[in-house]
Design an enzyme around this catalytic site. Sequence first.
Site, short mmCIF file in Angstrom:
data_model
loop_
_atom_site.label_atom_id
_atom_site.label_comp_id
_atom_site.label_asym_id
_atom_site.label_seq_id
_atom_site.Cartn_x
_atom_site.Cartn_y
_atom_site.Cartn_z
N SER A 143 1.17 -1.48 -0.08
CA SER A 143 -0.22 -0.05 0.02
C SER A 143 0.44 1.69 0.31
O SER A 143 0.17 1.96 0.01
CB SER A 143 -0.65 -0.22 0.96
OG SER A 143 -0.38 0.33 2.48
N THR A 198 -2.16 2.77 3.71
CA THR A 198 -1.64 3.93 4.12
C THR A 198 -0.37 3.72 5.05
O THR A 198 -0.13 3.14 5.92
CB THR A 198 -1.72 5.27 4.03
OG1 THR A 198 -3.30 5.41 3.18
CG2 THR A 198 -1.61 6.69 3.74
N THR A 205 1.35 7.11 1.09
CA THR A 205 0.56 5.71 0.20
C THR A 205 1.14 5.51 -1.34
O THR A 205 1.39 6.09 -2.41
CB THR A 205 -0.60 6.06 0.10
OG1 THR A 205 -1.64 4.64 -0.34
CG2 THR A 205 -0.91 7.05 0.08
N ARG A 226 -6.52 9.27 -9.70
CA ARG A 226 -7.08 9.29 -8.70
C ARG A 226 -5.39 10.11 -7.38
O ARG A 226 -5.03 9.75 -7.33
CB ARG A 226 -7.73 8.38 -8.51
CG ARG A 226 -8.41 8.44 -6.84
CD ARG A 226 -7.36 7.65 -5.62
NE ARG A 226 -8.10 7.27 -4.51
CZ ARG A 226 -7.66 7.60 -3.18
NH1 ARG A 226 -6.17 6.76 -3.89
NH2 ARG A 226 -8.39 7.65 -1.97
N VAL A 227 -6.36 11.00 -6.68
CA VAL A 227 -6.00 11.44 -5.60
C VAL A 227 -6.17 10.98 -3.95
O VAL A 227 -7.47 11.73 -4.10
CB VAL A 227 -4.98 13.10 -6.03
CG1 VAL A 227 -4.33 13.44 -4.17
CG2 VAL A 227 -4.35 13.36 -7.02
N GLY A 228 -5.77 10.64 -2.97
CA GLY A 228 -6.48 10.07 -2.21
C GLY A 228 -5.92 11.37 -0.58
O GLY A 228 -5.67 12.74 -1.77
N THR A 274 -6.06 6.99 7.97
CA THR A 274 -4.66 5.29 6.12
C THR A 274 -6.87 5.43 6.95
O THR A 274 -7.87 5.54 6.91
CB THR A 274 -4.69 4.56 7.23
OG1 THR A 274 -4.98 3.78 8.74
CG2 THR A 274 -3.07 4.27 7.73
N GLY A 275 -7.06 4.93 5.63
CA GLY A 275 -8.49 3.81 5.00
C GLY A 275 -8.78 4.90 3.81
O GLY A 275 -7.46 5.37 3.08
#
Length: 318
Positions: free
Chosen positions: A47, A170, A188, A198-200, A221-222
Amino acid sequence: MRARVVASQNGSVGIQAALDVLTLGGAAVDAVVAGLSLVEANPEDRSVGYGGIPNFLGQVELDASVMIGSDLSAGSVAALQHYQDAAKLAQMVMQELPHVLLVGAGANRLAGEMGLEEKNLLTPETEQLWKDGLEGTYANPEFTDYLTKMRTLIGTVTSDPQLVERPYGTVNFICQDEEGRIASGVSTSGWGWKYPGRVGDSPIIGAGNYCDDRYGAAACTGRGELAQRACTAHSIVTFMRFGLSIEEAVRQALTDLARLDDPLRGEMNVVALSREGEPWGAATVPGRFYVYQEAGMAQHEVRQRVVVPIYEAQEPTM
Ligand code: GLY
């Protein structure tokens, strides 16, 4: 006060290195980057960094951020390809440029200019996992168009309780030096099989990472989209600012996620540290842990996260 490090459980490979930086008198942000870098280099961690599960097209894209709590300096990179050292690069953005966030081609360019090592981030094992997702274990042959296939795949891997490789993970590090100065960082490879680009939450200051010496720090995280929509890390620090204990602040920020409509019913996990040096870990699902080590401890402790459920028992709908 004692130097200390709190990290998500997968940070265990880097926690001693981070603490060593602090006990040798190094800056908290250098400790954060030392810890994150060892996780990024670990191919067993699917991850983060090298060996992270790639996007839908098979490209490993990394997101990372660092923040310094004494002056609120921050740096981030997103959708970085071909370089493992995303956290180091985030620190370079903070130190070398009058910017906070670099994405994609710009982030790759800075990595080259700064002399970071270029590398193929896809290991044979993660390439196989990615293919299994597309064509094997999790594939649904009925779907041939790209978007439906991706949405179905993400829904399937997210809801499979047997799945060892969760589609999102992450690493978080929060480090505090003997003077009480705090820095925080997140790294991550984002969702496996994500839509390219895609950006988290991890590189978004306030969403996945926030730090202010006057109150404390938090990192997530998650399922990053939840923290992005609710500014979860900033909320925790702000709740501490307004007098909540670290436990109350974390519970409130996770409870706030309950009103977000999320067809995937994704999980959220946080680690936090108060300015007084109290660590805390919480998750919206059971069975999640974090790690903690302070100066004088021979090794880190693995601690159970407090559970703050945000969904009634119900199957994912997607
Ligand atoms: N929390 C990491 C991500 O959603 O990308």
